[in-house]
Design a protein around this motif. Structure first.
Motif, mmCIF file in Angstrom:
data_model
loop_
_atom_site.group_PDB
_atom_site.id
_atom_site.type_symbol
_atom_site.label_atom_id
_atom_site.label_comp_id
_atom_site.label_asym_id
_atom_site.label_seq_id
_atom_site.Cartn_x
_atom_site.Cartn_y
_atom_site.Cartn_z
ATOM 1 N N VAL A 17 5.461 -10.930 -6.317
ATOM 2 C CA VAL A 17 6.056 -11.648 -5.166
ATOM 3 C C VAL A 17 6.195 -10.556 -4.370
ATOM 4 C CG1 VAL A 17 6.208 -13.497 -3.428
ATOM 5 C CG2 VAL A 17 6.193 -14.043 -5.484
ATOM 6 N N LEU A 18 7.007 -10.063 -4.407
ATOM 7 C CA LEU A 18 7.403 -8.694 -3.044
ATOM 8 C C LEU A 18 6.702 -7.618 -2.687
ATOM 9 C CD1 LEU A 18 11.084 -8.537 -3.296
ATOM 10 C CD2 LEU A 18 9.826 -9.593 -2.170
ATOM 11 N N ALA A 19 5.854 -7.078 -4.738
ATOM 12 C CA ALA A 19 4.864 -6.021 -4.784
ATOM 13 C C ALA A 19 3.235 -6.433 -4.291
ATOM 14 C CB ALA A 19 4.944 -5.551 -5.783
ATOM 15 N N SER A 20 3.031 -7.570 -4.684
ATOM 16 C CA SER A 20 2.201 -7.866 -3.430
ATOM 17 C C SER A 20 2.186 -8.299 -1.923
ATOM 18 C CB SER A 20 1.829 -9.757 -4.262
ATOM 19 O OG SER A 20 0.434 -9.971 -3.598
ATOM 20 N N VAL A 21 3.100 -8.240 -1.458
ATOM 21 C CA VAL A 21 3.050 -7.567 0.172
ATOM 22 C C VAL A 21 3.535 -6.033 -0.037
ATOM 23 C CG1 VAL A 21 4.036 -10.495 -0.138
ATOM 24 C CG2 VAL A 21 5.728 -9.090 -0.061
ATOM 25 N N ALA A 22 3.637 -5.411 -0.391
ATOM 26 C CA ALA A 22 3.928 -3.939 0.128
ATOM 27 C C ALA A 22 5.350 -4.096 0.121
ATOM 28 C CB ALA A 22 2.668 -3.531 1.112
ATOM 29 N N LEU A 23 5.848 -4.097 -0.411
ATOM 30 C CA LEU A 23 7.824 -4.205 0.149
ATOM 31 C C LEU A 23 7.535 -2.435 -0.408
ATOM 32 C CD1 LEU A 23 10.698 -5.133 0.160
ATOM 33 C CD2 LEU A 23 10.372 -4.880 -1.666
ATOM 34 N N PRO A 24 8.013 -1.857 0.691
ATOM 35 C CA PRO A 24 8.155 -0.216 0.385
ATOM 36 C C PRO A 24 9.109 -0.256 -0.897
ATOM 37 C CG PRO A 24 9.074 -1.127 2.486
ATOM 38 C CD PRO A 24 9.032 -2.168 1.986
ATOM 39 N N SER A 25 8.880 1.002 -1.279
ATOM 40 C CA SER A 25 9.344 0.969 -3.326
ATOM 41 C C SER A 25 8.829 0.380 -4.104
ATOM 42 C CB SER A 25 10.609 1.136 -3.231
ATOM 43 O OG SER A 25 11.009 0.150 -4.059
ATOM 44 N N THR A 26 7.615 -0.035 -3.476
ATOM 45 C CA THR A 26 6.626 -0.678 -4.267
ATOM 46 C C THR A 26 5.071 0.777 -4.495
ATOM 47 O OG1 THR A 26 6.013 -2.189 -3.685
ATOM 48 C CG2 THR A 26 7.481 -3.090 -5.076
ATOM 49 N N PHE A 27 4.614 0.344 -5.836
ATOM 50 C CA PHE A 27 2.992 0.922 -5.284
ATOM 51 C C PHE A 27 2.393 0.134 -4.320
ATOM 52 C CE2 PHE A 27 -0.461 3.143 -8.658
ATOM 53 C CZ PHE A 27 -0.818 3.508 -7.758
ATOM 54 N N ASN A 28 1.776 -1.273 -4.170
ATOM 55 C CA ASN A 28 1.395 -1.645 -3.429
ATOM 56 C C ASN A 28 1.917 -1.332 -1.596
ATOM 57 O OD1 ASN A 28 1.645 -3.325 -5.277
ATOM 58 N ND2 ASN A 28 -0.259 -3.930 -4.150
ATOM 59 N N PHE A 29 2.828 -0.670 -1.529
ATOM 60 C CA PHE A 29 3.105 0.031 -0.118
ATOM 61 C C PHE A 29 2.649 0.974 -0.074
ATOM 62 C CE2 PHE A 29 6.550 2.688 2.286
ATOM 63 C CZ PHE A 29 5.151 1.888 3.809
ATOM 64 N N VAL A 30 2.415 2.430 -1.074
ATOM 65 C CA VAL A 30 1.958 3.412 -0.591
ATOM 66 C C VAL A 30 0.539 3.323 -0.450
ATOM 67 C CG1 VAL A 30 1.148 5.719 -1.897
ATOM 68 C CG2 VAL A 30 3.288 4.286 -2.494
ATOM 69 N N GLY A 31 0.394 2.160 -1.067
ATOM 70 C CA GLY A 31 -1.179 2.507 -0.819
ATOM 71 C C GLY A 31 -1.743 1.676 0.657
ATOM 72 N N GLU A 32 -1.193 0.765 0.938
ATOM 73 C CA GLU A 32 -1.246 -0.208 2.169
ATOM 74 C C GLU A 32 -0.995 0.124 3.363
ATOM 75 O OE1 GLU A 32 -0.636 -4.206 2.355
ATOM 76 O OE2 GLU A 32 -1.182 -4.635 0.575
ATOM 77 N N PHE A 33 0.127 1.323 3.181
ATOM 78 C CA PHE A 33 0.637 1.894 3.775
ATOM 79 C C PHE A 33 -1.224 3.480 4.208
ATOM 80 C CE2 PHE A 33 2.308 5.898 5.543
ATOM 81 C CZ PHE A 33 2.915 5.937 6.825
ATOM 82 N N THR A 34 -1.391 4.566 3.030
ATOM 83 C CA THR A 34 -1.926 4.930 3.904
ATOM 84 C C THR A 34 -3.537 4.710 3.826
ATOM 85 O OG1 THR A 34 -1.206 6.365 1.670
ATOM 86 C CG2 THR A 34 -3.184 7.108 2.086
ATOM 87 N N VAL A 35 -4.118 3.265 3.529
ATOM 88 C CA VAL A 35 -4.872 2.714 4.309
ATOM 89 C C VAL A 35 -4.671 2.970 5.322
ATOM 90 C CG1 VAL A 35 -6.392 0.652 4.584
ATOM 91 C CG2 VAL A 35 -6.325 2.133 2.217
#
Length: 480
Positions: free
Chosen positions: A372-390
């Motif tokens: 759940v935390l990865a899905s909402v782009a918690l820093p230190s998860t892969f999703n954060f890297v992608g969403e921040f860059t976008v």
């Protein structure tokens, strides 16, 4: 070794699985899936060592069609995503029993074969064939092994098939038109074509219909939630984790370089469509009481942001879109596996009928919370890297786009945490909830490990995909 060996392995695996019989089918499929992952890693090592892994052979003489496969950083990243997720998807299904299991698992491997071919194809007609082949397995997986009433399931999957097939026909017409101009379907020849702005606009639009339906983008999303709900867990994972990435990948690989004038001229429209999907998907997800439908609309919001990043036509936007594609693939497969585990215990997907699982299954609760935390782009998860860059790429175009796109994090945090609270906390459901089994736990831990590893160290993927994206951008940004 070239990339054609990977396709041969998957195709042989599909037939071997079918002829192995129902009792052995799942294990044989898993062996071939793991072998394909190993071969993908080996091919990546060859690519990094500077060896040629492309395959080119004459195939059809009239029209001139080549069996052309190209392994560059972008295509290999998507192949690795497919090769990594297929074993996880197969292994996670061991907790379910399927009638005619040999056909079920053979179709999974055949779908992996078609999707891998789509990512590797460097000839327009060959690409179209693989693109359409991927529809066949998911049609039967959903129709035969899906959930709910058979008639409702049939309506949902027939709509999905016709809708996506019809959109793809426009893409085929575009390829035929370009062949008449260039006398070639090879991707580099199509990139090099000198098309007028009007021609590019029509071709861009034809591609857009095919890709917008597959991704999906609003207003072409109407098939998604129903099919995700009716498909078996494995089918939903294949659709959300890999198949929709075919559309996003194709935007970058085919649509933007070939229709570059149209992409530049109408950039704000398509960024706006992507952001609209973010807001719409998030708002509709807030109102869902069916766990799979909530996750379906959450996925719609995330892919809208990915598409918006791709249409910025910037290096950060395209790179962020690819990073988020891969991250989303892992996290959404994990979340749909979570939904399937709950269904195995409770035989319901209605959020209002759940609750109190945390007290009975602490390991499951911890893994669910991480996803759940990865899905909402918690820093230190892969999703954060992608969403921040976008989001950074959107801010380079217009700060308003970044602010609106960022609502996926705010709204996503609200509906995902609210869902977690309703499902996992509160009063205990009358039914007992066993903690994760070994294969369930192993599948979830593998996904979580990927999300944290690349969340903390995304450099290997960034280095892999950047040269390919820069190559595509040279065609998008050329002046003639």
């Amino acid at each position: 070794m070239d990339v054609s060996y990977l396709l041969i392995l998957l195709l042989v695996g599909a037939f071997a699985t079918y002829f192995s019989g129902d009792k052995l089918a799942s294990k044989v499929a898993l062996v071939f899936a793991l072998a394909s992952l190993g071969m993908s890693v080996y091919i990546l090592n060859l690519f990094n060592a500077g060896q040629n892994i492309d395959f080119l052979s004459a195939w059809i003489t009239q029209p001139k069609v080549a069996f052309a496969l190209k392994g560059d950083g972008l295509s290999l990243a998507m192949v690795l995503l497919t090769s990594a997720l297929i074993p996880i998807i197969i292994y996670s299904s061991f907790g379910n029993e399927y009638k005619n299991a040999k056909s079920f698992y053979a179709l999974i491997l055949f779908m992996a074969f078609a999707m891998t071919g789509t990512f590797l194809a460097a000839d327009g007609l060959l690409y179209y064939i693989f693109w359409e082949l991927a529809l066949i397995p998911i049609y039967f997986i959903t129709l035969i092994w899906g959930n709910g009433d058979a008639e409702d399931r049939k309506k949902a999957v027939v709509k999905f098939f016709i809708y996506t097939f019809a959109g793809s026909l426009f893409m085929l017409v575009a390829f035929i038109y370009m062949y008449q101009r260039s006398k070639s379907f090879l991707i580099e020849d199509l990139y090099a074509m000198r098309l007028t702005v009007k021609e590019q606009t029509w071709i861009f639009g034809a591609f857009f219909l095919a890709y917008a339906i597959k991704i999906p983008l609003i207003p072409f999303h109407t098939w998604q939630a129903k099919v995700y709900q009716k498909a078996p867990a494995v089918g939903t994972m294949l659709l959300s984790g890999i198949m929709l990435k075919m559309g996003l990948y194709s935007v970058i690989r085919w649509q933007l370089p070939i229709g570059r004038f149209a992409a530049i001229e109408h950039k704000n429209i398509f960024i706006g469509l992507g952001i609209a999907g973010v807001i719409y998907g998030s708002i509709v997800a807030l109102r869902q009481n069916d766990l799979k439908k909530l996750l379906a609309y959450s996925s719609l919001a995330h892919v809208g942001l990915i598409a918006a990043g791709a249409y910025t036509l910037t290096l950060d936007g395209l790179r962020g879109a690819v990073l988020q594609m891969i991250a989303h693939g892992f996290v959404v497969v994990g979340l749909f596996l979570i939904a399937d585990i709950i269904y195995r215990r409770y035989q319901t997907r209605t959020i209002g009928e759940m609750g109190g699982i945390r007290q009975q299954a602490p390991k499951f609760t911890s893994l669910f919370m991480i996803l759940v935390l990865a899905s909402v782009a918690l820093p230190s998860t892969f999703n954060f890297v992608g969403e921040f860059t976008v989001l950074f790429s959107l801010s380079q175009i217009n700060m308003g786009y970044a602010i609106l796109g960022g609502t996926t994090i705010i709204l996503g945090a609200y509906y995902m945490l609210k869902m977690f609270q309703q499902v996992m906390l509160g009063e205990t459901n009358k039914k007992a909830f066993a903690d994760v089994t070994f294969n369930e736990g192993f599948s979830l831990v593998a996904i979580v490990a990927v999300l944290f590893f690349f969340g903390l160290y995304p450099k290997p993927i960034v280095d892999l995909i950047t040269p390919s994206i820069e190559h595509i951008l040279t065609f998008i940004n050329r002046t003639n």
